[in-house]
Write a protein that holds these residues in place. Sequence first.
Motif, PDB file in Angstrom:
ATOM      1  N   ALA A  34     -20.254   9.963  15.617  1.00  0.00           N
ATOM      2  CA  ALA A  34     -19.334  10.115  14.719  1.00  0.00           C
ATOM      3  C   ALA A  34     -19.951  11.111  13.666  1.00  0.00           C
ATOM      4  CB  ALA A  34     -19.145   8.982  13.633  1.00  0.00           C
ATOM      5  N   VAL A  35     -21.395  11.342  13.584  1.00  0.00           N
ATOM      6  CA  VAL A  35     -21.762  12.477  12.764  1.00  0.00           C
ATOM      7  C   VAL A  35     -21.846  13.958  13.487  1.00  0.00           C
ATOM      8  CG1 VAL A  35     -23.395  10.712  11.841  1.00  0.00           C
ATOM      9  CG2 VAL A  35     -23.978  11.900  13.649  1.00  0.00           C
ATOM     10  N   ASP A  36     -22.060  14.579  12.740  1.00  0.00           N
ATOM     11  CA  ASP A  36     -22.319  16.077  13.523  1.00  0.00           C
ATOM     12  C   ASP A  36     -23.203  16.497  14.437  1.00  0.00           C
ATOM     13  OD1 ASP A  36     -20.171  16.612  11.662  1.00  0.00           O
ATOM     14  OD2 ASP A  36     -21.423  17.955  10.286  1.00  0.00           O
ATOM     15  N   ASP A  37     -23.091  17.409  15.076  1.00  0.00           N
ATOM     16  CA  ASP A  37     -24.216  17.554  16.106  1.00  0.00           C
ATOM     17  C   ASP A  37     -25.516  17.920  15.330  1.00  0.00           C
ATOM     18  OD1 ASP A  37     -22.321  17.261  18.248  1.00  0.00           O
ATOM     19  OD2 ASP A  37     -21.861  19.336  18.444  1.00  0.00           O
ATOM     20  N   GLY A  38     -26.583  17.286  16.255  1.00  0.00           N
ATOM     21  CA  GLY A  38     -27.810  17.459  15.681  1.00  0.00           C
ATOM     22  C   GLY A  38     -28.353  16.380  14.681  1.00  0.00           C
TER      23      GLY A  38
ATOM     24  N   VAL B  75     -16.009   7.779   5.442  1.00  0.00           N
ATOM     25  CA  VAL B  75     -15.839   9.527   5.674  1.00  0.00           C
ATOM     26  C   VAL B  75     -17.209   9.676   6.474  1.00  0.00           C
ATOM     27  CG1 VAL B  75     -17.529   9.687   3.493  1.00  0.00           C
ATOM     28  CG2 VAL B  75     -15.971  11.663   4.446  1.00  0.00           C
ATOM     29  N   ASN B  76     -17.189  10.934   7.185  1.00  0.00           N
ATOM     30  CA  ASN B  76     -18.234  11.496   8.069  1.00  0.00           C
ATOM     31  C   ASN B  76     -19.018  12.691   7.076  1.00  0.00           C
ATOM     32  OD1 ASN B  76     -20.144  12.856   9.569  1.00  0.00           O
ATOM     33  ND2 ASN B  76     -18.343  13.801  10.780  1.00  0.00           N
ATOM     34  N   ARG B  77     -20.084  12.229   6.515  1.00  0.00           N
ATOM     35  CA  ARG B  77     -20.962  13.147   5.727  1.00  0.00           C
ATOM     36  C   ARG B  77     -21.750  14.234   6.335  1.00  0.00           C
ATOM     37  NH1 ARG B  77     -23.941   9.952   0.734  1.00  0.00           N
ATOM     38  NH2 ARG B  77     -24.510   8.798   2.550  1.00  0.00           N
ATOM     39  N   GLY B  78     -21.723  14.102   7.715  1.00  0.00           N
ATOM     40  CA  GLY B  78     -22.006  15.117   8.609  1.00  0.00           C
ATOM     41  C   GLY B  78     -23.638  14.579   9.080  1.00  0.00           C
ATOM     42  N   HIS B  79     -24.264  14.112   7.980  1.00  0.00           N
ATOM     43  CA  HIS B  79     -25.655  13.504   8.626  1.00  0.00           C
ATOM     44  C   HIS B  79     -25.548  11.917   8.596  1.00  0.00           C
ATOM     45  CE1 HIS B  79     -25.353  13.368   4.241  1.00  0.00           C
ATOM     46  NE2 HIS B  79     -26.261  12.271   4.203  1.00  0.00           N
ATOM     47  N   ASP B  80     -24.260  11.321   8.192  1.00  0.00           N
ATOM     48  CA  ASP B  80     -24.255   9.957   8.355  1.00  0.00           C
ATOM     49  C   ASP B  80     -22.723   9.651   8.222  1.00  0.00           C
ATOM     50  OD1 ASP B  80     -23.831   9.679   5.664  1.00  0.00           O
ATOM     51  OD2 ASP B  80     -25.674   8.845   4.893  1.00  0.00           O
TER      52      ASP B  80
ATOM     53  N   ILE C 281     -19.850  -4.261  11.910  1.00  0.00           N
ATOM     54  CA  ILE C 281     -19.515  -2.948  12.500  1.00  0.00           C
ATOM     55  C   ILE C 281     -18.226  -3.108  13.474  1.00  0.00           C
ATOM     56  CG2 ILE C 281     -20.364  -0.966  14.117  1.00  0.00           C
ATOM     57  CD1 ILE C 281     -23.117  -1.714  12.983  1.00  0.00           C
ATOM     58  N   ALA C 282     -18.199  -4.268  14.189  1.00  0.00           N
ATOM     59  CA  ALA C 282     -16.967  -4.483  14.947  1.00  0.00           C
ATOM     60  C   ALA C 282     -15.768  -4.329  14.157  1.00  0.00           C
ATOM     61  CB  ALA C 282     -17.187  -5.960  15.681  1.00  0.00           C
ATOM     62  N   ARG C 283     -15.584  -4.947  12.920  1.00  0.00           N
ATOM     63  CA  ARG C 283     -14.457  -4.824  12.018  1.00  0.00           C
ATOM     64  C   ARG C 283     -14.076  -3.483  11.684  1.00  0.00           C
ATOM     65  NH1 ARG C 283     -13.203  -9.785   9.298  1.00  0.00           N
ATOM     66  NH2 ARG C 283     -14.541 -11.473  10.068  1.00  0.00           N
ATOM     67  N   LEU C 284     -15.113  -2.488  11.804  1.00  0.00           N
ATOM     68  CA  LEU C 284     -15.089  -0.874  11.340  1.00  0.00           C
ATOM     69  C   LEU C 284     -14.867  -0.247  12.590  1.00  0.00           C
ATOM     70  CD1 LEU C 284     -17.503  -0.986   8.437  1.00  0.00           C
ATOM     71  CD2 LEU C 284     -15.117  -1.539   8.314  1.00  0.00           C
ATOM     72  N   LEU C 285     -15.034  -0.702  13.752  1.00  0.00           N
ATOM     73  CA  LEU C 285     -15.147   0.122  14.774  1.00  0.00           C
ATOM     74  C   LEU C 285     -14.226   1.203  15.197  1.00  0.00           C
ATOM     75  CD1 LEU C 285     -17.607   0.819  16.886  1.00  0.00           C
ATOM     76  CD2 LEU C 285     -16.270  -0.961  18.429  1.00  0.00           C
ATOM     77  N   ASP C 286     -12.710   0.832  14.906  1.00  0.00           N
ATOM     78  CA  ASP C 286     -11.814   1.805  15.050  1.00  0.00           C
ATOM     79  C   ASP C 286     -11.823   2.991  13.829  1.00  0.00           C
ATOM     80  OD1 ASP C 286     -10.903   0.466  17.198  1.00  0.00           O
ATOM     81  OD2 ASP C 286      -9.355  -0.418  15.894  1.00  0.00           O
ATOM     82  N   GLY C 287     -12.323   2.578  12.912  1.00  0.00           N
ATOM     83  CA  GLY C 287     -12.454   3.715  11.651  1.00  0.00           C
ATOM     84  C   GLY C 287     -13.507   4.588  11.853  1.00  0.00           C
ATOM     85  N   ILE C 288     -14.825   3.912  12.580  1.00  0.00           N
ATOM     86  CA  ILE C 288     -15.736   4.781  12.837  1.00  0.00           C
ATOM     87  C   ILE C 288     -15.609   5.862  13.985  1.00  0.00           C
ATOM     88  CG2 ILE C 288     -18.393   4.618  13.859  1.00  0.00           C
ATOM     89  CD1 ILE C 288     -18.525   2.104  12.459  1.00  0.00           C
ATOM     90  N   LYS C 289     -14.838   5.391  15.036  1.00  0.00           N
ATOM     91  CA  LYS C 289     -14.491   6.013  16.180  1.00  0.00           C
ATOM     92  C   LYS C 289     -13.397   7.445  15.510  1.00  0.00           C
ATOM     93  CE  LYS C 289     -15.551   2.836  19.739  1.00  0.00           C
ATOM     94  NZ  LYS C 289     -14.763   2.197  20.904  1.00  0.00           N
ATOM     95  N   THR C 290     -12.969   7.062  14.684  1.00  0.00           N
ATOM     96  CA  THR C 290     -11.640   8.069  14.211  1.00  0.00           C
ATOM     97  C   THR C 290     -12.113   8.854  12.879  1.00  0.00           C
ATOM     98  OG1 THR C 290     -10.366   6.738  13.105  1.00  0.00           O
ATOM     99  CG2 THR C 290      -9.853   6.902  15.647  1.00  0.00           C
ATOM    100  N   VAL C 291     -13.414   8.631  12.442  1.00  0.00           N
ATOM    101  CA  VAL C 291     -13.683   8.956  11.147  1.00  0.00           C
ATOM    102  C   VAL C 291     -13.864  10.702  11.293  1.00  0.00           C
ATOM    103  CG1 VAL C 291     -16.185   8.954  11.399  1.00  0.00           C
ATOM    104  CG2 VAL C 291     -15.373   8.806   9.052  1.00  0.00           C
ATOM    105  N   GLY C 292     -13.584  11.285  10.116  1.00  0.00           N
ATOM    106  CA  GLY C 292     -13.583  12.894  10.004  1.00  0.00           C
ATOM    107  C   GLY C 292     -14.267  13.006   8.363  1.00  0.00           C
ATOM    108  N   LYS C 293     -14.012  14.399   8.260  1.00  0.00           N
ATOM    109  CA  LYS C 293     -14.546  15.150   6.990  1.00  0.00           C
ATOM    110  C   LYS C 293     -13.833  14.487   5.720  1.00  0.00           C
ATOM    111  CE  LYS C 293     -18.032  17.224   8.740  1.00  0.00           C
ATOM    112  NZ  LYS C 293     -19.593  17.019   8.290  1.00  0.00           N
TER     113      LYS C 293
END
Length: 268
Positions: free
Chosen positions: A241-245, A96-101, A171-183
């Motif tokens: 993947a994280v929020d802007d800022g 999950v994207n927690r915004g800050h990480d 991270i390579a095993r999770l890369l697809d999930g990281i690139k498409t992660v959302g809230k």
Amino acid sequence: MDPRAKAIISSALFFLYLSSPNISIARDIEVDDETPFTYEQNLEKGPEGWGKINPHWKTCNTGKFQSPIDLTNARVNIIRDEAWRREYKPAPAGIVNRGHDVMVSWKGDAGKITIRRTEYKLVQCHWHSPSEHTVNGTRFDMELHMVHTGAGGKTAVIGVLYKLGKPNEFIARLLDGIKTVGKEEKDLGIVDPRNIRFQTKKFYRYIGSLTVPPCTEGVIWTVVKRVNTISMEQIAALRNAVDDGYETNSRPVQDSNERSVWFYDPNV
């Protein structure tokens, strides 16, 4: 003082510290909603002002055992025995994207670490870029935090440092999930924490805090000495993947306040 005697005294002080009734234990989880705070300097919501945003976060400014810190070789107490054990195993997980990480959390039993006969269950991991801890003043490109919880809500975190180089296997095993992660949390299926693969023989240990609000103290920190590698693509994926800022999401180094830092080396 004889180095061996100094190590024994330092180890004894560590146990006394953990058992002290005055130590605040990290029972509070890291904040999930990043809206009230930022990592930008010189802003009211920046790291210097976290403790004023929310009364429950006052420890961020008033605490004496805050993290991260600079791990300076000149200040460490050298301990010979390894003093911990890892027992990880594959388990269902989500991202999950927690915004800050970006956070990966395990839903089943992903194993544990044991520190001085106390067990801590692995619950989640997340990344900070650049690293939060520094070693002799050097900051690295990324830092992974493996968060564990024990009896009574105690928290133990393993910090793994990364520098730019070959792609990281985990991270390579999770890369697809990281690139498409959302809230909304996304199912990753079975994730094996053993793929994080870090050297366990030499590491720093000290008592600190969570590095995001509420900055609760009493966290047992173990920062692995060996620095792993991560590719630029992987760093970019985690930052995008994280929020802007929040592309850089590292808390500044905190005052050590003359805390003891133990360096475990079985070869000494």
